[in-house]
Enzyme design. Sequence first.
Site, mmCIF file in Angstrom:
data_model
loop_
_atom_site.group_PDB
_atom_site.id
_atom_site.type_symbol
_atom_site.label_atom_id
_atom_site.label_comp_id
_atom_site.label_asym_id
_atom_site.label_seq_id
_atom_site.Cartn_x
_atom_site.Cartn_y
_atom_site.Cartn_z
ATOM 1 N N PHE A 20 -35.816 26.692 -22.325
ATOM 2 C CA PHE A 20 -35.419 25.983 -23.533
ATOM 3 C C PHE A 20 -36.475 26.045 -24.627
ATOM 4 O O PHE A 20 -36.150 25.979 -25.789
ATOM 5 C CB PHE A 20 -35.136 24.508 -23.219
ATOM 6 C CG PHE A 20 -33.894 24.315 -22.425
ATOM 7 C CD1 PHE A 20 -32.660 24.305 -23.035
ATOM 8 C CD2 PHE A 20 -33.951 24.152 -21.057
ATOM 9 C CE1 PHE A 20 -31.503 24.124 -22.304
ATOM 10 C CE2 PHE A 20 -32.810 23.977 -20.320
ATOM 11 C CZ PHE A 20 -31.575 23.963 -20.945
ATOM 12 N N ASP A 136 -32.079 18.048 -14.295
ATOM 13 C CA ASP A 136 -33.081 19.054 -13.903
ATOM 14 C C ASP A 136 -34.230 18.385 -13.155
ATOM 15 O O ASP A 136 -35.405 18.609 -13.456
ATOM 16 C CB ASP A 136 -33.591 19.805 -15.126
ATOM 17 C CG ASP A 136 -34.194 21.159 -14.752
ATOM 18 O OD1 ASP A 136 -33.940 21.623 -13.613
ATOM 19 O OD2 ASP A 136 -34.915 21.737 -15.577
#
Length: 880
Positions: A20, A136
């Site tokens: 990300f 996550d």
Amino acid sequence: MSTLLAHRYELIEPLSQGGFGQTYLARDRHLPGTPICVVKQLLLPSQGPEHQRDALRLFDQEAKTLYQLGNHPQIPRLLAHFESEGQAYLVQDYIEGHTLDAELGKPWAEPAVRMLLRDSLTVLAFVHQQGVIHRDVKPSNWMRRQEDGGLMLIDFGAVKTIAPQSAPTIAIGTPGYMPLEQLSGYPQPASDLYALGVIALYALTGQRPEQWPTSDPLDRLRSLSLSSDLTTLLTRCLHRNWRDRYPDAAAALATFTPHAAAANLPTQPAPALAPTTLTPKAPTPVKSSDRHRQILLNKVRNAWVKGVLERSLHGRVMLELGLSDRSDVLERPWGVVWQDGKAEQPLTAGETVGRRFQQLGAGRSLLILGEPGSGKTTTLLELARDLIHQAEQDAQALIPVVFNLSSWRGQGKREAQPLAAWIVQELQQQYQVAPLIGQDWVTGQHLLLLLDGLDEVRSQWRSPCVEAINQFLTDYGQTEVVICSRIADYLALTSRLRLQAAVRIQPLNLDQIQQYLSSHGSGLTAIRTALAHDVALQELARSPLMLSIITLAYRDLPTEPLTYTDAQSLRTHLFNTYIDRMLQRDRDRTYSPHRLRRSLRRLAQQLQRDSQTIFLIEQMQPTWCDTPRRRRCYALGVGFIGSLIAGIVAGINLGILINPIAGIKAGLILGIGGGLVLGITFGAQFPPIEPVEMIRWSGRKARANLWPGLRIGGLVMVISILAYVLFGWTLGWTRTIAEILLYGFCGFGTGIIFILLQGLTGGSIPTSVTPNQGIQRSLRYTAFFALIGVVTLTILAGMIGLPLTVGMLIGFIFGCASPPGVACIQHFTLRVILYFDGSLPWNLAHFLNTATRLILMQNVGGGYIFIHRLLLEHFATLPD
């Protein structure tokens, strides 16, 4: 990028980079002492504008979540969120310390794991209370704070807001820590608990998830000796089905905290949290009974493992096939895997497809590639054998089912068929599973699909088939799947499968070939000698299938016929020699070699034309009539058989009611005229043959046939009244209006019987499968329906004063006109035509069993397949 962002944050050095974003260590020059902070920069993916918009949305969501979570002591604070020079950034507190990754790798003591769970559950309970799922949870996202040893939860870039009836989302997470529902796009608060349970198991064992013997963490947990409360907590967290886990972290913490004192750990009361109410979309509970599940497992084993794998030619080539990784040929959905695919790399010696598949974890999907005859199907069936054994040991395991994709398009369909509908259809045709049960298994996501023959789908339909598979995996993400394809055909596609991994079966090397031939005695000495200098033969023998055929075809034969310059000519000669040798083994001699070749050629051509791999006698369709003459004969044959039955019944009835001469005339007129009319009508529609193998009453189906039944009843009522009046006046009968209406009512009763018969449908799974079982069952149901019609109309005939024989004969017609009766008439007519034109023998089951005994075909449940697609293609090209 400038080293000074927003004229305030001075970048010092990069810290880490993930999928990300990139994080940097920075100083805040606007605050006294220029304190240290962390700057995270969004890295936009290169896949296109849509993926970039998703990345921006998730980045903004992370900032909003960090701001929402406020100043919790175990979550870094959000200090700023801004854009600079077209780039997006967020600024957080700097946590001095190390990630949990640095502490794992050696087994922890149970008290340390308890403390880890308590601290982790405390912060996750707060996160879930705010209506957020982290998505996550993994060791690298837990920080150990240096100043006090506190545990911090970081990286909220994958968060998801809890919402009832939420739509599927991108499957974001880390393999090994991602449970099945999260991989399918339906994360729950319980998904974070699964990941935390995996971390705890990692700490207890010192082994990463990919190092465990199986993909199921509960298997690893059972091998440990732990306190009962810790075992209970981890078992609840690691369940395959999220509904069997704790609903959220608060529930798990409330269960676990009272036992902390037993381990001399400091206790901390769980925060007061509001109960979480969720109604997300999820797999439905298992509706099918254990009996249905076991019947299907037995059918798959008997059809494919015992019927094909254990009798296959490949089974005689006991060689270890090499594998290489080909994940580079798959489409990688953004958000699941961020690194680029690597080129083909051989896997370690001894690696198997089964082990590779197990390592993928829940929601796994795998593509098996290889050259023609390389052993793809055999490898798939070996995996099926192991998965069936697992499913019998674990009632929660998915049901492995083998299908061949060659029929995916659907016979006679102009548009692509959704894969879910095709699976229900194949379950019914191959395994006799009633459609309602099949639909429950598909929508409930209880199947593990083993799909062979992607390359056997017609070339113009292969890319749409890939798209249909990808769409199915999006809609039914918890269904696991393995797919086989020839590598050249797959690489030629414009679309790519969206699976987790792909492997290629490598060809045999010369050492393996010579080793195999040496183990089969001196009869293959000539072949071994030829291999030393014949390059074409070497290439041909690299295939396990072709090596098996070589040993059977050329044993004790000279090598002179092998002098061919190209592989195609050599392959043709090899197959011809193999067929000759196999036909010489036929001691029964029921069929001449010429008849066997011709019938197998006709069968192979029709299978290719219909895009079929498995031949089911009961599924033969009018498309076998491939010439105008055959189609006319078929249509007229069905029409004459139907009208012949009606003519005989009408003739006998009129002979009884009037006189024998009138009966004979009426029977001839109805038989000949009706046959022509019915044959022309039937030929124009050319409906498919639909055997009825299972019946039960369906009110919905009966209602769907209400108006057709009423129309038929009304028509018969009018004809009955007119016929009664006409013959009554002719013979001078005198009857009352009431009797005329009574005759009309009896005619209208035929419509009611039609509706009742049409309401019968399939409803269970037969335990046994035999060749042509569908037509045999249809014949029994025809007799059953005829019995119902005979009894019903005999009673009605007695009520209105007609001879009982009249009612009995008319009732017999109802049995013949029922759906199974029509299917039997169609099938019989088709078989007669194919027999008299020399296409196929009359006793098809005996013929196919003979071909199976000669190792030209194999029995698959109630169907038959050629021993390999290459042999099918060879038979289809043989001259007549």
